[in-house]
Scaffold this motif. Sequence first.
Motif, PDB file in Angstrom:
ATOM      1  N   LEU A 152      -8.648 -13.866  -6.019  1.00  0.00           N
ATOM      2  CA  LEU A 152      -9.303 -12.790  -5.273  1.00  0.00           C
ATOM      3  C   LEU A 152     -10.551 -13.284  -4.550  1.00  0.00           C
ATOM      4  CD1 LEU A 152      -8.877  -9.800  -7.742  1.00  0.00           C
ATOM      5  CD2 LEU A 152      -7.768 -10.102  -5.512  1.00  0.00           C
TER       6      LEU A 152
ATOM      7  N   ARG B 123     -11.022 -13.251  -0.578  1.00  0.00           N
ATOM      8  CA  ARG B 123     -12.171 -12.573   0.025  1.00  0.00           C
ATOM      9  C   ARG B 123     -12.827 -13.468   1.074  1.00  0.00           C
ATOM     10  NH1 ARG B 123     -15.661  -8.072  -0.441  1.00  0.00           N
ATOM     11  NH2 ARG B 123     -17.096  -8.440   1.262  1.00  0.00           N
TER      12      ARG B 123
ATOM     13  N   VAL C  58      -5.743  -6.227 -11.674  1.00  0.00           N
ATOM     14  CA  VAL C  58      -7.138  -5.890 -11.976  1.00  0.00           C
ATOM     15  C   VAL C  58      -7.292  -4.422 -12.366  1.00  0.00           C
ATOM     16  CG1 VAL C  58      -9.480  -5.830 -11.063  1.00  0.00           C
ATOM     17  CG2 VAL C  58      -7.970  -7.735 -10.475  1.00  0.00           C
ATOM     18  N   SER C  59      -6.740  -3.515 -11.591  1.00  0.00           N
ATOM     19  CA  SER C  59      -6.927  -2.088 -11.843  1.00  0.00           C
ATOM     20  C   SER C  59      -6.434  -1.630 -13.220  1.00  0.00           C
ATOM     21  CB  SER C  59      -6.273  -1.254 -10.747  1.00  0.00           C
ATOM     22  OG  SER C  59      -6.969  -1.452  -9.534  1.00  0.00           O
TER      23      SER C  59
ATOM     24  N   THR D  73     -11.093   2.728  -1.780  1.00  0.00           N
ATOM     25  CA  THR D  73     -10.821   1.419  -1.178  1.00  0.00           C
ATOM     26  C   THR D  73      -9.636   1.502  -0.234  1.00  0.00           C
ATOM     27  OG1 THR D  73     -11.704   0.291  -3.110  1.00  0.00           O
ATOM     28  CG2 THR D  73     -10.258  -0.994  -1.677  1.00  0.00           C
TER      29      THR D  73
ATOM     30  N   HIS E 117      -4.327  -8.624  -0.963  1.00  0.00           N
ATOM     31  CA  HIS E 117      -5.486  -8.448  -1.832  1.00  0.00           C
ATOM     32  C   HIS E 117      -5.371  -7.135  -2.611  1.00  0.00           C
ATOM     33  CE1 HIS E 117      -9.647  -9.572  -2.831  1.00  0.00           C
ATOM     34  NE2 HIS E 117      -9.855  -8.263  -2.900  1.00  0.00           N
ATOM     35  N   SER E 118      -5.006  -6.070  -1.927  1.00  0.00           N
ATOM     36  CA  SER E 118      -4.846  -4.762  -2.570  1.00  0.00           C
ATOM     37  C   SER E 118      -3.750  -4.776  -3.623  1.00  0.00           C
ATOM     38  CB  SER E 118      -4.520  -3.685  -1.533  1.00  0.00           C
ATOM     39  OG  SER E 118      -5.583  -3.513  -0.656  1.00  0.00           O
TER      40      SER E 118
ATOM     41  N   SER F  48     -10.086   3.171  -6.435  1.00  0.00           N
ATOM     42  CA  SER F  48      -8.901   2.656  -5.761  1.00  0.00           C
ATOM     43  C   SER F  48      -8.562   3.500  -4.530  1.00  0.00           C
ATOM     44  CB  SER F  48      -7.729   2.630  -6.737  1.00  0.00           C
ATOM     45  OG  SER F  48      -6.591   2.130  -6.113  1.00  0.00           O
TER      46      SER F  48
ATOM     47  N   SER G 182     -11.509   4.496 -12.264  1.00  0.00           N
ATOM     48  CA  SER G 182     -10.752   3.437 -11.600  1.00  0.00           C
ATOM     49  C   SER G 182      -9.895   3.992 -10.469  1.00  0.00           C
ATOM     50  CB  SER G 182      -9.883   2.711 -12.617  1.00  0.00           C
ATOM     51  OG  SER G 182      -9.150   1.695 -11.997  1.00  0.00           O
TER      52      SER G 182
ATOM     53  N   ILE H  54      -8.881 -13.887 -10.753  1.00  0.00           N
ATOM     54  CA  ILE H  54     -10.242 -13.737 -10.219  1.00  0.00           C
ATOM     55  C   ILE H  54     -10.515 -14.809  -9.162  1.00  0.00           C
ATOM     56  CG2 ILE H  54     -12.705 -13.741 -10.767  1.00  0.00           C
ATOM     57  CD1 ILE H  54     -11.120 -11.295 -11.819  1.00  0.00           C
TER      58      ILE H  54
ATOM     59  N   GLU I 289      -5.030  -6.595  -6.689  1.00  0.00           N
ATOM     60  CA  GLU I 289      -5.959  -5.722  -7.411  1.00  0.00           C
ATOM     61  C   GLU I 289      -5.208  -4.636  -8.167  1.00  0.00           C
ATOM     62  OE1 GLU I 289      -8.715  -4.208  -4.544  1.00  0.00           O
ATOM     63  OE2 GLU I 289     -10.127  -5.841  -4.885  1.00  0.00           O
TER      64      GLU I 289
END
Length: 88
Positions: free
Chosen positions: A7, A11, A52-53, A72, A44-45, A69, A65, A4, A48
């Motif tokens: 990320l 960002r 994260v996903s 995004t 970043h993707s 995705s 989800s 987290i 995630e």
Amino acid sequence: MDVIDLLIQQRREVDALFLAFRNASDDTSRRELCIQLAEALMLHSTIEARWVSPKASRVVGDEKSSTRSRSTRRRRSSWVTSCRCATT
């Protein structure tokens, strides 16, 4: 550093790159910033998608989800395409 925090840091870096791109005065700078942005957004993707996903899928369900995705990925892909067009 946990995922987290990573990320959030990314960002901020991406936001700074977008601002620099907006304020760039020449095509060479914009081209270089596009490359940096594309790399940062891909990283970043990837983070995630990998960390994260899967957890989000277990919490909110696979359908919600995966829909987010895909949305995004389309937005990022669209931005990279428009960035490429702007620098050619």
